[in-house]
Design a protein around this motif. Structure first.
Motif, PDB file in Angstrom:
ATOM      1  N   VAL A  86       0.830  -1.206   0.000  1.00  0.00           N
ATOM      2  CA  VAL A  86       0.000   0.000   0.000  1.00  0.00           C
ATOM      3  C   VAL A  86       0.866   1.258   0.000  1.00  0.00           C
ATOM      4  O   VAL A  86       0.591   2.222  -0.725  1.00  0.00           O
ATOM      5  N   LEU A  87       1.929   1.262   0.812  1.00  0.00           N
ATOM      6  CA  LEU A  87       2.797   2.435   0.884  1.00  0.00           C
ATOM      7  C   LEU A  87       3.467   2.727  -0.454  1.00  0.00           C
ATOM      8  O   LEU A  87       3.662   3.892  -0.821  1.00  0.00           O
ATOM      9  N   ARG A  88       3.819   1.683  -1.187  1.00  0.00           N
ATOM     10  CA  ARG A  88       4.437   1.880  -2.502  1.00  0.00           C
ATOM     11  C   ARG A  88       3.446   2.474  -3.510  1.00  0.00           C
ATOM     12  O   ARG A  88       3.853   3.009  -4.544  1.00  0.00           O
ATOM     13  N   ARG A  89       2.162   2.391  -3.184  1.00  0.00           N
ATOM     14  CA  ARG A  89       1.109   2.933  -4.058  1.00  0.00           C
ATOM     15  C   ARG A  89       0.318   4.006  -3.332  1.00  0.00           C
ATOM     16  O   ARG A  89      -0.873   4.171  -3.562  1.00  0.00           O
ATOM     17  N   ARG A  90       1.007   4.734  -2.465  1.00  0.00           N
ATOM     18  CA  ARG A  90       0.318   5.684  -1.592  1.00  0.00           C
ATOM     19  C   ARG A  90      -0.345   6.825  -2.346  1.00  0.00           C
ATOM     20  O   ARG A  90      -1.247   7.479  -1.814  1.00  0.00           O
ATOM     21  N   ASP A  91       0.076   7.067  -3.595  1.00  0.00           N
ATOM     22  CA  ASP A  91      -0.576   8.124  -4.365  1.00  0.00           C
ATOM     23  C   ASP A  91      -2.002   7.758  -4.763  1.00  0.00           C
ATOM     24  O   ASP A  91      -2.777   8.612  -5.187  1.00  0.00           O
ATOM     25  N   ARG A  92      -2.374   6.481  -4.594  1.00  0.00           N
ATOM     26  CA  ARG A  92      -3.720   6.032  -4.973  1.00  0.00           C
ATOM     27  C   ARG A  92      -4.740   6.196  -3.849  1.00  0.00           C
ATOM     28  O   ARG A  92      -5.941   6.137  -4.106  1.00  0.00           O
ATOM     29  N   HIS A 145     -13.094  -3.073 -10.555  1.00  0.00           N
ATOM     30  CA  HIS A 145     -12.534  -4.073  -9.649  1.00  0.00           C
ATOM     31  C   HIS A 145     -12.863  -3.704  -8.208  1.00  0.00           C
ATOM     32  O   HIS A 145     -12.798  -2.522  -7.833  1.00  0.00           O
ATOM     33  N   GLN A 146     -13.178  -4.706  -7.401  1.00  0.00           N
ATOM     34  CA  GLN A 146     -13.571  -4.409  -6.021  1.00  0.00           C
ATOM     35  C   GLN A 146     -12.427  -3.784  -5.232  1.00  0.00           C
ATOM     36  O   GLN A 146     -12.654  -2.944  -4.365  1.00  0.00           O
ATOM     37  N   GLU A 147     -11.196  -4.153  -5.542  1.00  0.00           N
ATOM     38  CA  GLU A 147     -10.077  -3.621  -4.765  1.00  0.00           C
ATOM     39  C   GLU A 147      -9.760  -2.168  -5.113  1.00  0.00           C
ATOM     40  O   GLU A 147      -8.983  -1.511  -4.410  1.00  0.00           O
ATOM     41  N   SER A 148     -10.351  -1.649  -6.182  1.00  0.00           N
ATOM     42  CA  SER A 148     -10.088  -0.252  -6.562  1.00  0.00           C
ATOM     43  C   SER A 148     -11.067   0.724  -5.911  1.00  0.00           C
ATOM     44  O   SER A 148     -10.945   1.940  -6.117  1.00  0.00           O
ATOM     45  N   PHE A 149     -12.008   0.222  -5.131  1.00  0.00           N
ATOM     46  CA  PHE A 149     -13.124   1.044  -4.656  1.00  0.00           C
ATOM     47  C   PHE A 149     -12.667   2.273  -3.873  1.00  0.00           C
ATOM     48  O   PHE A 149     -13.285   3.332  -3.953  1.00  0.00           O
ATOM     49  N   ARG A 150     -11.582   2.166  -3.107  1.00  0.00           N
ATOM     50  CA  ARG A 150     -11.099   3.319  -2.340  1.00  0.00           C
ATOM     51  C   ARG A 150      -9.834   3.929  -2.925  1.00  0.00           C
ATOM     52  O   ARG A 150      -9.164   4.742  -2.293  1.00  0.00           O
ATOM     53  N   MET A 151      -9.520   3.547  -4.157  1.00  0.00           N
ATOM     54  CA  MET A 151      -8.377   4.121  -4.851  1.00  0.00           C
ATOM     55  C   MET A 151      -8.798   5.351  -5.645  1.00  0.00           C
ATOM     56  O   MET A 151      -9.982   5.540  -5.938  1.00  0.00           O
ATOM     57  N   ARG A 152      -7.816   6.147  -6.005  1.00  0.00           N
ATOM     58  CA  ARG A 152      -8.062   7.231  -6.951  1.00  0.00           C
ATOM     59  C   ARG A 152      -8.660   6.621  -8.214  1.00  0.00           C
ATOM     60  O   ARG A 152      -8.154   5.653  -8.755  1.00  0.00           O
ATOM     61  N   GLY A 153      -9.735   7.153  -8.667  1.00  0.00           N
ATOM     62  CA  GLY A 153     -10.409   6.623  -9.852  1.00  0.00           C
ATOM     63  C   GLY A 153     -11.521   5.667  -9.497  1.00  0.00           C
ATOM     64  O   GLY A 153     -12.664   5.852  -9.879  1.00  0.00           O
ATOM     65  N   GLY A 154     -11.196   4.631  -8.754  1.00  0.00           N
ATOM     66  CA  GLY A 154     -12.210   3.678  -8.343  1.00  0.00           C
ATOM     67  C   GLY A 154     -13.297   4.305  -7.498  1.00  0.00           C
ATOM     68  O   GLY A 154     -14.432   3.815  -7.448  1.00  0.00           O
ATOM     69  N   ARG A 155     -12.949   5.416  -6.853  1.00  0.00           N
ATOM     70  CA  ARG A 155     -13.924   6.135  -6.026  1.00  0.00           C
ATOM     71  C   ARG A 155     -15.089   6.681  -6.853  1.00  0.00           C
ATOM     72  O   ARG A 155     -16.138   7.021  -6.319  1.00  0.00           O
ATOM     73  N   LEU A 156     -14.913   6.748  -8.172  1.00  0.00           N
ATOM     74  CA  LEU A 156     -15.981   7.241  -9.038  1.00  0.00           C
ATOM     75  C   LEU A 156     -17.134   6.266  -9.151  1.00  0.00           C
ATOM     76  O   LEU A 156     -18.210   6.632  -9.651  1.00  0.00           O
ATOM     77  N   TYR A 157     -16.937   5.036  -8.698  1.00  0.00           N
ATOM     78  CA  TYR A 157     -18.001   4.043  -8.839  1.00  0.00           C
ATOM     79  C   TYR A 157     -19.278   4.491  -8.136  1.00  0.00           C
ATOM     80  O   TYR A 157     -20.381   4.303  -8.654  1.00  0.00           O
ATOM     81  N   SER A 158     -19.151   5.080  -6.963  1.00  0.00           N
ATOM     82  CA  SER A 158     -20.322   5.565  -6.233  1.00  0.00           C
ATOM     83  C   SER A 158     -21.085   6.590  -7.065  1.00  0.00           C
ATOM     84  O   SER A 158     -22.321   6.552  -7.164  1.00  0.00           O
TER      85      SER A 158
END
Length: 254
Positions: free
Chosen positions: A19-25, A209-222
């Protein structure tokens, strides 16, 4: 127009280092909660269920057998089925002993978990007619691995008793390949869906993808769910769409 909302589950758990390596997400507070072990940013199944329940929609979830231990989310699988979500197979195509290993995946779902998926999507969007023939012989009624850009908008028969629901829009393309900001991504997503309606599409299949739900971009699903319903489109599971389209096809043939 019918909109089939779908989720692939490629993973449900990642280390804090990952997660830390992808902290920008992620949001900083979410990273901290994940690092402290009070949250899991890669298992968003309950959050998505709650969201969809509030809007009164049901989506289709594709779960793998080979990518991670399904026993980690066995309770969530049961909750999805009890709540009338659709659970499909996120099949993994193997280069060696492919047919035998595909049978193993289906049997694990059916015999060990007691779940009977009727639809599949192959990991990596692998699209092979020999594997689709095998799934059809085991009672599957649809696949959703082919891209619209490859096969066109309309559903079609891929094997006896089995149809293809082409994938129209995927989060990984929008953010991973096109690398769009959230603002640009929202314009692209809405443009593409509106274009489908103008082209006369009976349905579209959308994958977040379910794992993208709280990532930048994936948050648009809502935001996407609300927008789809405001347009007056109908949100159905893939299996519901297949049944509806089959009835309509039969009506036109009479």
């Amino acid at each position: 127009m019918i909109v089939c909302l779908t989720h692939d589950a490629d993973s449900v758990r990642r280390t804090s280092l990952h997660v830390l390596r992808r902290r920008d997400r992620f949001a900083p507070l979410d990273i901290l909660r994940h690092a402290l072990g009070v949250d899991n940013l890669y298992n968003n199944i309950p959050l998505i269920m709650d969201l969809e329940d509030r809007y009164g929609v049901r989506s289709t979830w594709f779960f793998p057998v080979f990518l991670f231990p399904l026993e980690q989310i066995e309770d969530e699988l049961r909750d999805l089925v009890r709540g009338s979500w659709e659970v499909g197979l996120h099949a993994v195509a193997e280069a060696v002993q492919g047919h035998g290993l595909l049978r193993m995946q289906v049997e694990y779902f059916r015999e060990f978990l007691g779940l009977s998926p009727k639809g599949a999507r192959f990991h990596g969007l692998v699209y092979r007619t020999d594997l689709l023939d095998q799934l059809a012989s085991m009672g599957f009624v649809y696949d959703s691995s082919a891209r619209v850009e490859e096969v066109g908008l309309k559903h079609f028969r891929v094997a006896p008793g089995m149809v293809e629901l082409p994938l129209y829009l995927m989060d990984a393309d929008v953010f991973g390949r096109l690398k769009l900001s959230e603002d640009k991504a929202w314009k692209y997503i809405t443009w593409k869906l509106e274009r489908a309606e103008k082209l006369g599409a009976e349905f579209v299949v959308v994958l977040f993808h379910q794992e993208s739900f709280r990532m930048r971009g994936g948050r648009l699903y809502s935001r996407l769910i609300e927008w789809v319903l405001e347009r007056g489109w109908e949100a159905l599971t893939c299996l519901e769409a297949v049944k509806r389209l089959s009835r309509e096809d039969e009506g036109r043939a009479q």
